[in-house]
Design a protein around this motif. Structure first.
Motif, PDB file in Angstrom:
ATOM      1  N   GLU A   1     -10.187  14.551   7.182  1.00  0.00           N
ATOM      2  CA  GLU A   1     -11.002  14.217   6.006  1.00  0.00           C
ATOM      3  C   GLU A   1     -12.106  13.277   6.466  1.00  0.00           C
ATOM      4  OE1 GLU A   1      -9.950  15.493   3.176  1.00  0.00           O
ATOM      5  OE2 GLU A   1      -8.002  16.193   3.867  1.00  0.00           O
ATOM      6  N   PRO A   2     -13.248  13.374   5.864  1.00  0.00           N
ATOM      7  CA  PRO A   2     -14.293  12.429   6.242  1.00  0.00           C
ATOM      8  C   PRO A   2     -13.813  11.006   6.000  1.00  0.00           C
ATOM      9  CG  PRO A   2     -14.886  13.668   4.262  1.00  0.00           C
ATOM     10  CD  PRO A   2     -13.659  14.284   4.814  1.00  0.00           C
ATOM     11  N   GLY A   3     -13.914  10.185   7.015  1.00  0.00           N
ATOM     12  CA  GLY A   3     -13.460   8.799   6.870  1.00  0.00           C
ATOM     13  C   GLY A   3     -11.954   8.680   6.949  1.00  0.00           C
ATOM     14  N   GLY A   4     -11.275   9.776   7.218  1.00  0.00           N
ATOM     15  CA  GLY A   4      -9.811   9.716   7.349  1.00  0.00           C
ATOM     16  C   GLY A   4      -9.452   8.830   8.528  1.00  0.00           C
ATOM     17  N   THR A   5      -8.329   8.183   8.444  1.00  0.00           N
ATOM     18  CA  THR A   5      -8.001   7.198   9.465  1.00  0.00           C
ATOM     19  C   THR A   5      -7.203   7.808  10.599  1.00  0.00           C
ATOM     20  OG1 THR A   5      -6.241   6.615   7.993  1.00  0.00           O
ATOM     21  CG2 THR A   5      -8.128   5.141   8.094  1.00  0.00           C
ATOM     22  N   GLU A   6      -6.063   8.336  10.280  1.00  0.00           N
ATOM     23  CA  GLU A   6      -5.227   8.881  11.343  1.00  0.00           C
ATOM     24  C   GLU A   6      -5.336  10.400  11.298  1.00  0.00           C
ATOM     25  OE1 GLU A   6      -2.075   7.593  14.233  1.00  0.00           O
ATOM     26  OE2 GLU A   6      -4.007   6.974  13.521  1.00  0.00           O
ATOM     27  N   HIS A   7      -4.891  11.035  12.343  1.00  0.00           N
ATOM     28  CA  HIS A   7      -4.799  12.479  12.458  1.00  0.00           C
ATOM     29  C   HIS A   7      -4.140  13.105  11.232  1.00  0.00           C
ATOM     30  CE1 HIS A   7      -0.755  11.203  13.322  1.00  0.00           C
ATOM     31  NE2 HIS A   7      -1.377  10.233  13.954  1.00  0.00           N
ATOM     32  N   HIS A   8      -3.863  14.392  11.340  1.00  0.00           N
ATOM     33  CA  HIS A   8      -3.320  15.111  10.191  1.00  0.00           C
ATOM     34  C   HIS A   8      -2.128  14.390   9.605  1.00  0.00           C
ATOM     35  CE1 HIS A   8      -2.423  16.824  14.123  1.00  0.00           C
ATOM     36  NE2 HIS A   8      -1.177  16.830  13.755  1.00  0.00           N
ATOM     37  N   HIS A   9      -2.244  14.132   8.334  1.00  0.00           N
ATOM     38  CA  HIS A   9      -1.186  13.382   7.673  1.00  0.00           C
ATOM     39  C   HIS A   9      -0.023  14.290   7.340  1.00  0.00           C
ATOM     40  CE1 HIS A   9      -2.518  15.241   3.936  1.00  0.00           C
ATOM     41  NE2 HIS A   9      -3.721  15.092   4.461  1.00  0.00           N
ATOM     42  N   GLN A  10       0.948  13.731   6.681  1.00  0.00           N
ATOM     43  CA  GLN A  10       2.195  14.450   6.513  1.00  0.00           C
ATOM     44  C   GLN A  10       2.027  15.673   5.667  1.00  0.00           C
ATOM     45  OE1 GLN A  10       1.632  12.721   3.894  1.00  0.00           O
ATOM     46  NE2 GLN A  10       3.033  13.272   2.280  1.00  0.00           N
ATOM     47  N   GLY A  11       0.902  15.792   4.978  1.00  0.00           N
ATOM     48  CA  GLY A  11       0.673  16.958   4.141  1.00  0.00           C
ATOM     49  C   GLY A  11       0.848  18.237   4.940  1.00  0.00           C
ATOM     50  N   GLY A  12       0.527  18.148   6.234  1.00  0.00           N
ATOM     51  CA  GLY A  12       0.606  19.316   7.091  1.00  0.00           C
ATOM     52  C   GLY A  12       1.957  19.971   7.046  1.00  0.00           C
ATOM     53  N   GLY A  13       2.984  19.156   7.010  1.00  0.00           N
ATOM     54  CA  GLY A  13       4.316  19.708   7.060  1.00  0.00           C
ATOM     55  C   GLY A  13       4.817  20.199   5.712  1.00  0.00           C
ATOM     56  N   HIS A  14       4.084  19.819   4.692  1.00  0.00           N
ATOM     57  CA  HIS A  14       4.642  20.039   3.370  1.00  0.00           C
ATOM     58  C   HIS A  14       4.095  21.225   2.631  1.00  0.00           C
ATOM     59  CE1 HIS A  14       7.371  16.891   2.624  1.00  0.00           C
ATOM     60  NE2 HIS A  14       6.594  16.085   3.312  1.00  0.00           N
TER      61      HIS A  14
ATOM     62  N   GLU B   1       0.440   7.131  -9.587  1.00  0.00           N
ATOM     63  CA  GLU B   1       0.856   8.330 -10.322  1.00  0.00           C
ATOM     64  C   GLU B   1       1.198   7.964 -11.753  1.00  0.00           C
ATOM     65  OE1 GLU B   1       4.056  10.246  -8.234  1.00  0.00           O
ATOM     66  OE2 GLU B   1       2.815  10.535  -6.448  1.00  0.00           O
ATOM     67  N   TRP B   2       1.870   6.806 -11.879  1.00  0.00           N
ATOM     68  CA  TRP B   2       2.279   6.327 -13.198  1.00  0.00           C
ATOM     69  C   TRP B   2       1.030   6.058 -14.045  1.00  0.00           C
ATOM     70  CZ3 TRP B   2       2.747   0.697 -14.576  1.00  0.00           C
ATOM     71  CH2 TRP B   2       3.319   0.520 -15.845  1.00  0.00           C
ATOM     72  N   LEU B   3       0.017   5.481 -13.404  1.00  0.00           N
ATOM     73  CA  LEU B   3      -1.205   5.142 -14.128  1.00  0.00           C
ATOM     74  C   LEU B   3      -2.147   6.331 -14.262  1.00  0.00           C
ATOM     75  CD1 LEU B   3      -1.843   1.716 -12.357  1.00  0.00           C
ATOM     76  CD2 LEU B   3      -1.049   2.060 -14.704  1.00  0.00           C
ATOM     77  N   GLY B   4      -1.798   7.427 -13.551  1.00  0.00           N
ATOM     78  CA  GLY B   4      -2.626   8.624 -13.664  1.00  0.00           C
ATOM     79  C   GLY B   4      -3.914   8.567 -12.866  1.00  0.00           C
ATOM     80  N   LEU B   5      -3.950   7.738 -11.830  1.00  0.00           N
ATOM     81  CA  LEU B   5      -5.166   7.633 -11.016  1.00  0.00           C
ATOM     82  C   LEU B   5      -5.025   8.576  -9.819  1.00  0.00           C
ATOM     83  CD1 LEU B   5      -5.491   3.762 -11.186  1.00  0.00           C
ATOM     84  CD2 LEU B   5      -6.872   5.433 -12.403  1.00  0.00           C
ATOM     85  N   LYS B   6      -5.362   9.817 -10.032  1.00  0.00           N
ATOM     86  CA  LYS B   6      -5.084  10.853  -9.062  1.00  0.00           C
ATOM     87  C   LYS B   6      -5.856  10.670  -7.749  1.00  0.00           C
ATOM     88  CE  LYS B   6      -3.932  15.704  -9.476  1.00  0.00           C
ATOM     89  NZ  LYS B   6      -3.853  16.816 -10.420  1.00  0.00           N
ATOM     90  N   ARG B   7      -7.138  10.360  -7.867  1.00  0.00           N
ATOM     91  CA  ARG B   7      -7.961  10.291  -6.649  1.00  0.00           C
ATOM     92  C   ARG B   7      -7.525   9.158  -5.739  1.00  0.00           C
ATOM     93  NH1 ARG B   7     -14.263  10.899  -7.304  1.00  0.00           N
ATOM     94  NH2 ARG B   7     -14.015  10.754  -5.061  1.00  0.00           N
ATOM     95  N   ALA B   8      -7.303   7.997  -6.331  1.00  0.00           N
ATOM     96  CA  ALA B   8      -6.863   6.848  -5.532  1.00  0.00           C
ATOM     97  C   ALA B   8      -5.533   7.157  -4.871  1.00  0.00           C
ATOM     98  CB  ALA B   8      -6.738   5.615  -6.418  1.00  0.00           C
TER      99      ALA B   8
ATOM    100  N   LEU C   1      -5.923   9.398  -1.920  1.00  0.00           N
ATOM    101  CA  LEU C   1      -6.519   8.651  -0.813  1.00  0.00           C
ATOM    102  C   LEU C   1      -5.439   7.895  -0.041  1.00  0.00           C
ATOM    103  CD1 LEU C   1      -9.574   8.202  -0.006  1.00  0.00           C
ATOM    104  CD2 LEU C   1      -9.271   5.909  -0.946  1.00  0.00           C
ATOM    105  N   VAL C   2      -4.534   7.260  -0.776  1.00  0.00           N
ATOM    106  CA  VAL C   2      -3.495   6.448  -0.131  1.00  0.00           C
ATOM    107  C   VAL C   2      -2.504   7.331   0.620  1.00  0.00           C
ATOM    108  CG1 VAL C   2      -1.646   4.784  -0.480  1.00  0.00           C
ATOM    109  CG2 VAL C   2      -3.741   4.613  -1.816  1.00  0.00           C
TER     110      VAL C   2
ATOM    111  N   ILE D   1       0.842  -1.199   0.000  1.00  0.00           N
ATOM    112  CA  ILE D   1       0.000   0.000   0.000  1.00  0.00           C
ATOM    113  C   ILE D   1       0.876   1.247   0.000  1.00  0.00           C
ATOM    114  CG2 ILE D   1      -1.795   1.269   1.229  1.00  0.00           C
ATOM    115  CD1 ILE D   1      -2.663  -1.394   2.446  1.00  0.00           C
ATOM    116  N   GLU D   2       1.970   1.202   0.772  1.00  0.00           N
ATOM    117  CA  GLU D   2       2.857   2.366   0.837  1.00  0.00           C
ATOM    118  C   GLU D   2       3.460   2.675  -0.530  1.00  0.00           C
ATOM    119  OE1 GLU D   2       5.032   3.316   4.900  1.00  0.00           O
ATOM    120  OE2 GLU D   2       5.454   1.286   4.264  1.00  0.00           O
TER     121      GLU D   2
END
Lengths: 390, 356, 62
Positions: C48-61, A154-161, A164-165, A146-147
Motif C-alpha cells: 500500500e502506498p505509505g505501507g510500513t511493513e511487507h504484506h500484512h496478515q491479510g495475505g493469509g486470510h 469497529e465499535w465506533l464504525g470508523l472503517k478507514r482508520a 489502516l491500523v 494501537i494493536e
C-alpha cells in the motif's frame, strides 16, 4: 464503576458491583492518604525495604501476567497458528489493561510520579536496567494500545482508520515481541545489581533468562485462565467461531506451556549447578525453593502434559491457575521473600493492609474496564462487518 | 548540565563521536578503569574511635538536618544497632570486642562513596554521580523517587523521606562535597577529637593505612576495607577485629557494580538487532509454507476438476453416441416402417384395384 | 572526558547511550530495508502506498 452495563434487565446493585464499588471508595481514600501523608502514611516500606508489594506484585507480577498479549499475537501472526486467531483480541486487551494497571500502580509507588518521563526527556541513565524497563514498558503500552484500536474502531464504525491500523499488524507484532523480550528479561535483570541482598538460590546471572522464559509460561497460562473466566461470565458474548476455536486454543497453549515449563525447569537446575548452590537446598530457604521449583514448575509441567494427552480441558484449566500462582510466587520470592534474607525477621517487610488494598483497587479497575470493553466492543466475537480479518 | 548536554550531543552525532568511542571501546575489554586520579578519600581507623558521636553532631549541623530525637551527647543510643536514615547521614555503632571485652569497638557508618557506585549505576535519570573529587553526589532536581538506588546499594546507605508526600528525596552523606570544593574538611573529619578520621588523596590515605598496619603488627587486621570491596571505595577502614564482627560485610566481592549488569545490558542491542531478523524470517517461512500449501491445494483442485471434466466428457460423448445411434436406429426403423407402410398401402391399393 | 574515561560507570553511560541511539535508528532502517529487499518480489502483495511493513496478515486470510 463502569456505570451502566449492557447486562440487560439487571439491576446495578449486583453483589459484584457492590463489592467493586466499596473497593473503589476505599481505594480513593487511600489514594488521598498516599498523596497527603506520603508513603510512610500508607505503606510498611522502610530504608531497608525500599520496594514492597507495589513493585513485587503490581509491577513484576503485573508485567509477567500481561505477557499473554505478545505470546498470542506472536503465535498467530508470526508462527502462523491461525486456529488460535480468536484468542488474539482478548489476550491483547488483557495485556493492555495489565500494563496500564502496572503504570497506574507505579504512580503510587514512585515519589514524584509526574517525573516519570524524566529519564527519557531530561537525563538518560543508560546504565540502569530500570531505564531499559521504563523505555520498553512505555513503548509496549503504546504498541498494545494501537494493536487494540481495531476493536474500538469497529465499535465506533470508523472503517478507514481501522483498516489502516490492521495493515500494521505484523510490524506491531514484531515490535511487541522485541519489546517484551527486553523488558520481561530486564525485570529479572533489575536484581543483578544486588547479589549481596538476594538469596543465592534465586540470584543468578541467568535471572533475565528466567524472567523471560517464565513470562512465556505466564502469558500462555493467563490466556487459558482468562478464557475460562471469560467463558464463564461473558459466554453470551462469544460467537460460534470463538467457542469452536476455544478447545483448539486450550490444547495448543497447554502443550506449549508444558514444553516451556520443561525448559524452564531445566535451566533453573542448571542455574544451581553453575553457581554450585546445592548446599543451600538443605536449608529452610532451600526447602522453599524446592516448593517453588517442584510444586509450581515441575508439577504444572506434568499436569499440562497429562491434560493434553487426555484432552482433559478441566485439568488444563486448573493447571493454568496453579501455574499463574507459581509465577506470582516466583516474582514475590525474588522481590520480597528471598530479598533481604539476611536481615533479622524484625526488620523484614510485610505489606500493610493499605498497600494490599491499593493493589486490589488497581486490579478492580482493570476488571471493570475489561467488563466495559468486552460488553461493547468486538473482542470475544467478530464484528459482522469485518469477518475473519481482525 | 554542560557535561550532560555534551554527552547528549555526542549520542546524536554518533558518527562524529566515532573516534572517541573507537579509542575507548577498543581498550574497554582489557582496560581497567582506575577511577579519578587525585580523588579524595577518608580513612577511618576503627581502633581509634571512642564512640563520642561528635561526628554525628557535626554532620547534623553541617548538613542542616533536623534535630535528633535524642541529643548527640546521649550515648545510650549506642545500645542498639542503627543505620543511616533521612535524618542522619552518619551513625556510630558499638560492637563487642572479643579480643579485649572491656574495650568495645565503635564503627562509624556512612556512604562509602564507591569508586564505581552501585546507586549511580542503578539510577535511570543519573541523579547520582561520582565526582572527580571523590564524593558520590545526588541531584534532587531530577530524582523520580523510584528507590532503585536503595535496592542496589550493597552497604544499605541511601535513605528516603518516606513521610514527604510530594517531594521526597534520597538522603545520604555527600562527603561534604560543597566544603571539599571550597578546600575545607568534611564536617565529621573536622570534628573528630581522636583523629580516627583522616582526609586526603586516596592514594596517600591508602599509603597511610598500609603504613599503620605495617608499623603496628598485631594491632590491625591485615586488610584495608574499601581498598577493593565492590571495586573500591572512597572511605577506607582499618580495624583491630575482623570486619564482619563490626557489622561490615566481607562477602561483597571485588566486582564493581556496573559490571554486574553489563552482561544483561549488552544483550539488549543484540535482541533489538537480531529479533526482527529472526521473527521476520519465521514469518516469511510461515507465509511461504502457506503459499506452497495453497498452491498444492489449488493444483490438486485443478487436477480433480480436470479429471472430472474428462470423465464428464466421456460420459457426454457416450451419451451423444448412444443418442446418435438411437436416432439412427429410430430413423431406420421409421424409414423401414414408412417403407413397409407404403408397400402395404401400395399392395392394398393394388388389391383394391384388382377387386374392382 | 577529553582524556577518555576514568570510571567504568562513565564509560558505560556513554557507550550504552550511543547504543540506544543506534537501536532506535536501526529499527527504522531495517523496516525500510525490508521494503527495499522485497520491493520487487513477484508474488508479494502490492504494498500500500505509505505501507510500513511487507504484506500484512491479510495475505493469509483472503
Amino acid at each position: 464503576m463502569s456505570g451502566k452495563n449492557t447486562f440487560t434487565s439487571r439491576s446495578l446493585l449486583t453483589p459484584f458491583n457492590l463489592v467493586a464499588g466499596l473497593i473503589l471508595i476505599v481505594g480513593a481514600v487511600i489514594t488521598v492518604l498516599r498523596f497527603t501523608r506520603g508513603l510512610a502514611g500508607v505503606t510498611h516500606l522502610s530504608n531497608d525495604n525500599p520496594w514492597g508489594l507495589w513493585i513485587g506484585f503490581d509491577l513484576l507480577c503485573g508485567v509477567a501476567l500481561a505477557a499473554g498479549g505478545y505470546v498470542t499475537s506472536a503465535a498467530v501472526y508470526i508462527f502462523g497458528m491461525k486456529r488460535y486467531h480468536s484468542a488474539v483480541r482478548p489476550a491483547i486487551l488483557t495485556g493492555f489493561l495489565g500494563y496500564a494497571m502496572v503504570v497506574l500502580a507505579l504512580n503510587y509507588d514512585v515519589g514524584r510520579p509526574w517525573r516519570l518521563p524524566y529519564p527519557f526527556v531530561v537525563q538518560q541513565g543508560t546504565t540502569s536496567l530500570l531505564f531499559e524497563v521504563g523505555a520498553c514498558v512505555a513503548l509496549y503500552l503504546t504498541v498494545l494500545f494501537i494493536e487494540f484500536t481495531p476493536a474500538a474502531l469497529e465499535w465506533l464504525g470508523l472503517k478507514r482508520a481501522r483498516n489502516l491500523v490492521t495493515r500494521l499488524t505484523i510490524l506491531l507484532t514484531i515490535f511487541g515481541v522485541v519489546l517484551s523480550t527486553l523488558h520481561q528479561s530486564s525485570l529479572g535483570a533489575l536484581y543483578l545489581i544486588a547479589p549481596s541482598k538476594l538469596h543465592p538460590l534465586w540470584y543468578s546471572s541467568y535471572l533475565p533468562v528466567y524472567f523471560f522464559v517464565s513470562s512465556i509460561v505466564a502469558g500462555l497460562s493467563m490466556v487459558l485462565f482468562e478464557s475460562t473466566l471469560a467463558h464463564h461470565y461473558f459466554g453470551d458474548k462469544m460467537d460460534e467461531k470463538h467457542l469452536r476455536e476455544n478447545t483448539d486454543v486450550t490444547l495448543g497453549f497447554a502443550k506449549a506451556a508444558s514444553l516451556t515449563l520443561a525448559g524452564y525447569f531445566t535451566i533453573k537446575v542448571i542455574g544451581i549447578a553453575m553457581d554450585n548452590n546445592w548446599r543451600y537446598l538443605a536449608t529452610g530457604y532451600g526447602l522453599w525453593f524446592l516448593v517453588e521449583l517442584l510444586g509450581f514448575v515441575a508439577l504444572p509441567c506434568f499436569l499440562y502434559a497429562v491434560g493434553v494427552r487426555d484432552k482433559n480441558i478441566r485439568l488444563i484449566r486448573w493447571t493454568a491457575v496453579l501455574t499463574v500462582l507459581g509465577i506470582i510466587l516466583n516474582r514475590l520470592n525474588v522481590s520480597l521473600i528471598a530479598f533481604n534474607w539476611r536481615l533479622p525477621s524484625s526488620e523484614r517487610y510485610f505489606p500493610s493492609w493499605m498497600e494490599i488494598m491499593i493493589s486490589v483497587f488497581v486490579v478492580t479497575i482493570g476488571i471493570l474496564v475489561y467488563r466495559f470493553v468486552v460488553t461493547r466492543m468486538p473482542v470475544l466475537y467478530e464484528h459482522t462487518d469485518y469477518p475473519s480479518s481482525h | 548540565m554542560s557535561l550532560t548536554r555534551r554527552k547528549f550531543l555526542g549520542w546524536m552525532g554518533a558518527a562524529g563521536a566515532g573516534a572517541v568511542i573507537g579509542k575507548n571501546a577498543a581498550a574497554s575489554t582489557t582496560e581497567h578503569f582506575k577511577g579519578y586520579p587525585n580523588s579524595f578519600a577518608i580513612l577511618h581507623d576503627i581502633t581509634l574511635c571512642v564512640g563520642c558521636r561528635s561526628c554525628e553532631a557535626a554532620c547534623n549541623k553541617v548538613n542542616e538536618l533536623p534535630p535528633p530525637d535524642r541529643p548527640f551527647t546521649d550515648l545510650s543510643v549506642l545500645d542498639e544497632k542503627r543505620r543511616t536514615t533521612a535524618k542522619a547521614y552518619t551513625v556510630v555503632n558499638r560492637f563487642k570486642n572479643r579480643k579485649v571485652p572491656q574495650q568495645p569497638v565503635f564503627v562509624k557508618k556512612q556512604c562509602n562513596h564507591c569508586l564505581e557506585p552501585a546507586c549511580a549505576s542503578a539510577c535511570f535519570v543519573r541523579a547520582l554521580r561520582k565526582t572527580p573529587e571523590g564524593p558520590v553526589v545526588y541531584d534532587p532536581s531530577v530524582c523520580v523517587g523510584c528507590r532503585y538506588c536503595m535496592v542496589a546499594c550493597p552497604f544499605d546507605i541511601p535513605a528516603y523521606e518516606y513521610d514527604n508526600a510530594l517531594s521526597p528525596k534520597i538522603m545520604k552523606c555527600t562527603m561534604c562535597y560543597p566544603r571539599i570544593l571550597k578546600g575545607r574538611l568534611p564536617g565529621c573529619v573536622e570534628a573528630c577529637p581522636r583523629e580516627a578520621l583522616t582526609f586526603g588523596k586516596r592514594s596517600d590515605v591508602l599509603e597511610i593505612a598500609r603504613q599503620r598496619i605495617r608499623e603496628n603488627p598485631g594491632r590491625y587486621v591485615n586488610h584495608i576495607y574499601g581498598e577493593t570491596e565492590m571495586g573500591g571505595t572512597s572511605w577506607l577502614y582499618i580495624s583491630g577485629v575482623p570486619y564482619k564482627e563490626t557489622g561490615m560485610r566481607e562477602d561483597l566481592g571485588v566486582t564493581p557494580a556496573p559490571e554486574l549488569t553489563s552482561g544483561a545490558l549488552s544483550v539488549v542491542p543484540m535482541v533489538v538487532g537480531l529479533w526482527p531478523v529472526l521473527l521476520t524470517g519465521i514469518y516469511a517461512i510461515t507465509q511461504r509454507k502457506e503459499k506452497v500449501s495453497a498452491e498444492e491445494k489449488a493444483a490438486a483442485v485443478a487436477e480433480a476438476v480436470e479429471k472430472s471434466e474428462a470423465q464428464a466428457c466421456h460420459v457426454l460423448s457416450e451419451a451423444l453416441d448412444k443418442a446418435h445411434k438411437d436416432a439412427l436406429k429410430e430413423k431406420e426403423a421409421a424409414v423401414h416402417q414408412a417403407v413397409k407402410k407404403a408397400l402395404a398401402e401400395a399392395a392394398g391399393s393394388k388389391a383394391e384395384e384388382a377387386a374392382h | 572526558m577529553e582524556n577518555g574515561f576514568y570510571t567504568l560507570q562513565e564509560f558505560m553511560t556513554f557507550t550504552k547511550g550511543v547504543t540506544y541511539v543506534i537501536m532506535v535508528i536501526s529499527l527504522f532502517v531495517i523496516t525500510g530495508f525490508w521494503l527495499f529487499l522485497t520491493g520487487r518480489d513477484e508474488d508479494s502483495q502490492p504494498n500500500e502506498p505509505g505501507g510500513t511493513e511487507h504484506h500484512h496478515q491479510g495475505g493469509g486470510h483472503v
